[in-house]
Write a protein that holds these residues in place. Structure first.
Motif, PDB file in Angstrom:
ATOM      1  N   TRP A 222       2.267   6.711  -9.486  1.00 31.94           N
ATOM      2  CA  TRP A 222       1.819   7.841  -8.682  1.00 31.94           C
ATOM      3  C   TRP A 222       2.771   9.014  -8.852  1.00 31.94           C
ATOM      4  O   TRP A 222       3.998   8.822  -8.966  1.00 31.94           O
ATOM      5  CB  TRP A 222       1.782   7.475  -7.202  1.00 31.94           C
ATOM      6  CG  TRP A 222       0.613   6.624  -6.796  1.00 31.94           C
ATOM      7  CD1 TRP A 222      -0.375   6.137  -7.593  1.00 31.94           C
ATOM      8  CD2 TRP A 222       0.345   6.160  -5.472  1.00 31.94           C
ATOM      9  NE1 TRP A 222      -1.262   5.391  -6.852  1.00 31.94           N
ATOM     10  CE2 TRP A 222      -0.847   5.389  -5.555  1.00 31.94           C
ATOM     11  CE3 TRP A 222       0.971   6.308  -4.247  1.00 31.94           C
ATOM     12  CZ2 TRP A 222      -1.415   4.782  -4.427  1.00 31.94           C
ATOM     13  CZ3 TRP A 222       0.424   5.701  -3.134  1.00 31.94           C
ATOM     14  CH2 TRP A 222      -0.766   4.952  -3.216  1.00 31.94           C
ATOM     15  N   LYS A 223       2.226  10.214  -8.832  1.00 32.44           N
ATOM     16  CA  LYS A 223       3.047  11.418  -8.786  1.00 32.44           C
ATOM     17  C   LYS A 223       3.265  11.797  -7.320  1.00 32.44           C
ATOM     18  O   LYS A 223       2.366  11.616  -6.484  1.00 32.44           O
ATOM     19  CB  LYS A 223       2.373  12.564  -9.540  1.00 32.44           C
ATOM     20  CG  LYS A 223       2.210  12.312 -11.034  1.00 32.44           C
ATOM     21  CD  LYS A 223       1.507  13.475 -11.701  1.00 32.44           C
ATOM     22  CE  LYS A 223       1.454  13.269 -13.222  1.00 32.44           C
ATOM     23  NZ  LYS A 223       0.709  12.044 -13.578  1.00 32.44           N
ATOM     24  N   PRO A 224       4.450  12.337  -6.965  1.00 29.76           N
ATOM     25  CA  PRO A 224       4.724  12.670  -5.558  1.00 29.76           C
ATOM     26  C   PRO A 224       3.670  13.572  -4.929  1.00 29.76           C
ATOM     27  O   PRO A 224       3.310  13.392  -3.752  1.00 29.76           O
ATOM     28  CB  PRO A 224       6.088  13.369  -5.624  1.00 29.76           C
ATOM     29  CG  PRO A 224       6.738  12.805  -6.841  1.00 29.76           C
ATOM     30  CD  PRO A 224       5.623  12.581  -7.821  1.00 29.76           C
ATOM     31  N   GLU A 225       3.144  14.511  -5.689  1.00 29.13           N
ATOM     32  CA  GLU A 225       2.181  15.465  -5.136  1.00 29.13           C
ATOM     33  C   GLU A 225       0.812  14.829  -4.863  1.00 29.13           C
ATOM     34  O   GLU A 225      -0.041  15.435  -4.198  1.00 29.13           O
ATOM     35  CB  GLU A 225       2.016  16.666  -6.060  1.00 29.13           C
ATOM     36  CG  GLU A 225       1.491  16.357  -7.458  1.00 29.13           C
ATOM     37  CD  GLU A 225       2.593  16.061  -8.454  1.00 29.13           C
ATOM     38  OE1 GLU A 225       2.311  16.168  -9.663  1.00 29.13           O
ATOM     39  OE2 GLU A 225       3.737  15.748  -8.030  1.00 29.13           O
ATOM     40  N   GLU A 226       0.588  13.612  -5.356  1.00 29.79           N
ATOM     41  CA  GLU A 226      -0.688  12.936  -5.120  1.00 29.79           C
ATOM     42  C   GLU A 226      -0.741  12.245  -3.765  1.00 29.79           C
ATOM     43  O   GLU A 226      -1.819  11.891  -3.290  1.00 29.79           O
ATOM     44  CB  GLU A 226      -0.934  11.883  -6.205  1.00 29.79           C
ATOM     45  CG  GLU A 226      -1.115  12.429  -7.603  1.00 29.79           C
ATOM     46  CD  GLU A 226      -1.297  11.334  -8.639  1.00 29.79           C
ATOM     47  OE1 GLU A 226      -2.150  11.505  -9.522  1.00 29.79           O
ATOM     48  OE2 GLU A 226      -0.591  10.302  -8.540  1.00 29.79           O
ATOM     49  N   ILE A 227       0.407  12.043  -3.134  1.00 33.54           N
ATOM     50  CA  ILE A 227       0.481  11.282  -1.875  1.00 33.54           C
ATOM     51  C   ILE A 227       0.246  12.216  -0.694  1.00 33.54           C
ATOM     52  O   ILE A 227       0.977  13.181  -0.495  1.00 33.54           O
ATOM     53  CB  ILE A 227       1.839  10.569  -1.759  1.00 33.54           C
ATOM     54  CG1 ILE A 227       2.016   9.598  -2.934  1.00 33.54           C
ATOM     55  CG2 ILE A 227       1.947   9.841  -0.427  1.00 33.54           C
ATOM     56  CD1 ILE A 227       3.416   9.027  -3.055  1.00 33.54           C
ATOM     57  N   SER A 228      -0.768  11.901   0.091  1.00 33.24           N
ATOM     58  CA  SER A 228      -1.164  12.794   1.175  1.00 33.24           C
ATOM     59  C   SER A 228      -0.659  12.360   2.540  1.00 33.24           C
ATOM     60  O   SER A 228      -0.635  13.161   3.483  1.00 33.24           O
ATOM     61  CB  SER A 228      -2.698  12.886   1.233  1.00 33.24           C
ATOM     62  OG  SER A 228      -3.264  11.594   1.442  1.00 33.24           O
ATOM     63  N   LEU A 229      -0.228  11.092   2.668  1.00 31.64           N
ATOM     64  CA  LEU A 229       0.042  10.550   4.002  1.00 31.64           C
ATOM     65  C   LEU A 229       1.107   9.469   3.926  1.00 31.64           C
ATOM     66  O   LEU A 229       1.078   8.625   3.026  1.00 31.64           O
ATOM     67  CB  LEU A 229      -1.263   9.955   4.566  1.00 31.64           C
ATOM     68  CG  LEU A 229      -1.213   9.195   5.888  1.00 31.64           C
ATOM     69  CD1 LEU A 229      -0.855  10.116   7.039  1.00 31.64           C
ATOM     70  CD2 LEU A 229      -2.565   8.519   6.153  1.00 31.64           C
ATOM     71  N   VAL A 230       2.049   9.493   4.886  1.00 29.75           N
ATOM     72  CA  VAL A 230       3.030   8.425   5.063  1.00 29.75           C
ATOM     73  C   VAL A 230       3.027   8.025   6.533  1.00 29.75           C
ATOM     74  O   VAL A 230       3.290   8.859   7.406  1.00 29.75           O
ATOM     75  CB  VAL A 230       4.456   8.865   4.658  1.00 29.75           C
ATOM     76  CG1 VAL A 230       5.449   7.718   4.910  1.00 29.75           C
ATOM     77  CG2 VAL A 230       4.508   9.317   3.211  1.00 29.75           C
ATOM     78  N   VAL A 231       2.717   6.767   6.797  1.00 27.93           N
ATOM     79  CA  VAL A 231       2.781   6.232   8.164  1.00 27.93           C
ATOM     80  C   VAL A 231       3.795   5.100   8.169  1.00 27.93           C
ATOM     81  O   VAL A 231       3.697   4.169   7.369  1.00 27.93           O
ATOM     82  CB  VAL A 231       1.409   5.731   8.640  1.00 27.93           C
ATOM     83  CG1 VAL A 231       1.544   5.023   9.993  1.00 27.93           C
ATOM     84  CG2 VAL A 231       0.430   6.889   8.747  1.00 27.93           C
ATOM     85  N   PHE A 232       4.775   5.197   9.063  1.00 34.23           N
ATOM     86  CA  PHE A 232       5.841   4.200   9.157  1.00 34.23           C
ATOM     87  C   PHE A 232       5.688   3.468  10.488  1.00 34.23           C
ATOM     88  O   PHE A 232       5.874   4.050  11.555  1.00 34.23           O
ATOM     89  CB  PHE A 232       7.205   4.871   9.077  1.00 34.23           C
ATOM     90  CG  PHE A 232       8.319   3.989   8.563  1.00 34.23           C
ATOM     91  CD1 PHE A 232       8.557   2.737   9.111  1.00 34.23           C
ATOM     92  CD2 PHE A 232       9.138   4.417   7.532  1.00 34.23           C
ATOM     93  CE1 PHE A 232       9.577   1.928   8.636  1.00 34.23           C
ATOM     94  CE2 PHE A 232      10.170   3.625   7.035  1.00 34.23           C
ATOM     95  CZ  PHE A 232      10.387   2.371   7.586  1.00 34.23           C
ATOM     96  N   VAL A 233       5.321   2.202  10.433  1.00 40.92           N
ATOM     97  CA  VAL A 233       5.165   1.379  11.634  1.00 40.92           C
ATOM     98  C   VAL A 233       6.473   0.630  11.864  1.00 40.92           C
ATOM     99  O   VAL A 233       6.848  -0.242  11.076  1.00 40.92           O
ATOM    100  CB  VAL A 233       4.007   0.382  11.474  1.00 40.92           C
ATOM    101  CG1 VAL A 233       3.875  -0.479  12.734  1.00 40.92           C
ATOM    102  CG2 VAL A 233       2.701   1.117  11.191  1.00 40.92           C
ATOM    103  N   THR A 234       7.179   0.975  12.926  1.00 45.45           N
ATOM    104  CA  THR A 234       8.464   0.330  13.207  1.00 45.45           C
ATOM    105  C   THR A 234       8.823   0.456  14.672  1.00 45.45           C
ATOM    106  O   THR A 234       8.441   1.414  15.343  1.00 45.45           O
ATOM    107  CB  THR A 234       9.588   0.941  12.339  1.00 45.45           C
ATOM    108  OG1 THR A 234      10.788   0.183  12.516  1.00 45.45           O
ATOM    109  CG2 THR A 234       9.837   2.401  12.696  1.00 45.45           C
ATOM    110  N   GLN A 235       9.567  -0.516  15.171  1.00 46.33           N
ATOM    111  CA  GLN A 235      10.151  -0.470  16.509  1.00 46.33           C
ATOM    112  C   GLN A 235      11.660  -0.264  16.440  1.00 46.33           C
ATOM    113  O   GLN A 235      12.322  -0.248  17.474  1.00 46.33           O
ATOM    114  CB  GLN A 235       9.831  -1.763  17.263  1.00 46.33           C
ATOM    115  CG  GLN A 235       8.355  -1.944  17.523  1.00 46.33           C
ATOM    116  CD  GLN A 235       8.016  -3.225  18.247  1.00 46.33           C
ATOM    117  OE1 GLN A 235       7.235  -3.226  19.195  1.00 46.33           O
ATOM    118  NE2 GLN A 235       8.591  -4.326  17.803  1.00 46.33           N
TER     119      GLN A 235
END
Length: 340
Positions: A75-88
């Motif tokens: 993947w190229k960085p510009e292709e990534i639209s979303l980052v969700v981090f699930v953590t406590q």
């Protein structure tokens, strides 16, 4: 419970990271302590746990996982639209891990990034949320990052929890895929369970105090047997599957006895039921993707696999998804002990 579904989105890659420290549950302490731990191991199936070092966090482990995943996916960085981090266990109360990860990975400023505070149900909830969002975004690639450094949240002499929990983080590639199978979800919540699995210190009500995880194991067991079988049954029905249609059922890897009881209650065979926490412990929201990497990487890299994935825990909160994964591009566990 709520039944919902997402179309034309799929998991396409998984990379999990284990910290290098391994702690055996039966050590060379007093004979009475060894006897007690032997009973715990016999019940839970957890012989050892992975423990993050003092300078390792969910964010630092997540960065390793994401960098490897992005590279494997090409993947190229510009292709990534979303980052969700699930953590406590975020690095800070604010800012969240996801926004820091966006910067550390060199992703575009157009990237949407935020945290979700959930524990052992967090992988299923995160998958549901990310899949829904990706379906409506013009750039159809996203990172779901899940995991905790739970061992930093209690005293090591607290055997009620120290013998169970381990640390790990998983990164999951999710993208639009027009040919993908429908994901069907069953989701539920019962906040009456809040007092039975809780970290009461260090928050707004008890600021400035060291965190100390509390768990009432019997209440967790009762809740799990009460809610999880009906969640999985409802999810299968909505998907139109019978037990025989399921290749593997991967539940949150809490303890072996609990999973076997759930499997028996659901009528699953030993071959369908995945159990993989023996050398890593209960790794919170990372436990399901970690189990996929530890136990099912070969079939997932070869072809289509019908899966039922179910997470449950703190809240009470629970979620199940039935889906078909088709030949992942990567399904890997990075063991940092092997890199030393």
């Amino acid at each position: 419970m709520t039944i919902t579904s997402v179309n034309k989105v799929s998991i396409t890659g998984i990379v999990s990271v284990l910290p290098e420290i391994s702690c055996e549950n039966i050590d060379e302490s007093s004979s009475s302590a060894r006897e007690e731990m032997a009973r715990i191991v016999a019940s839970t199936g957890i012989r050892a746990r992975r423990v993050a070092s003092a300078d390792q966090t969910a964010l630092s482990l997540g960065k390793v996982a994401c960098e490897s995943l992005i590279d494997a996916m090409d993947w190229k960085p510009e292709e990534i639209s979303l980052v969700v981090f699930v953590t406590q266990t975020p690095d800070y109360p604010l800012p969240g891990n996801a926004v820091q990860l966006q910067h550390q990975l060199g992703l575009s400023k157009d990237t949407i990034a935020y945290d979700v505070n959930l524990g052992c149900s967090g992988f299923v909830y995160g998958l549901w949320q990310v899949a829904q969002l990706v379906a409506g975004l013009s750039k159809g690639k996203a990172l779901l990052v899940v995991g905790d450094t739970t061992t930093h949240q209690y005293r090591q002499d607290n055997r009620a929890v120290s013998s169970l929990f381990g640390d790990a983080v998983s990164a999951i590639a999710i993208e639009k895929c027009m040919e993908s199978d429908e994901m069907v979800f069953s989701l539920g919540t019962d906040g009456a369970g809040a007092p039975y699995l809780i970290q009461p210190k260090g928050g707004a009500l008890c600021p400035g105090e060291s965190p100390e995880l509390f768990m009432d194991g019997m209440q967790v067991f009762v809740f799990t047997l009460r809610e999880v079988p009906s969640s999985i049954t409802a999810c299968l029905a909505a998907k139109g599957w019978q037990n025989a249609d399921v290749d593997y059922c991967v539940m949150h890897q809490a303890n072996e006895m609990m999973l076997k009881r759930l499997g028996d209650k659901l009528g699953l065979t030993h071959e369908q039921l995945v159990i993989s926490m023996g050398e890593v412990g209960n790794t919170s929201s990372a436990s399901i993707p970690l189990a996929l990497g530890l136990s099912l990487s070969e079939p997932l890299l070869k072809g289509s696999v019908n899966l039922v994935l179910s997470g449950f825990g703190v809240g009470w909160s629970w979620g199940t998804v039935a889906l078909t994964l088709t030949k992942l591009k990567v399904c890997q566990v990075i063991d940092l002990s092997l890199a030393q």
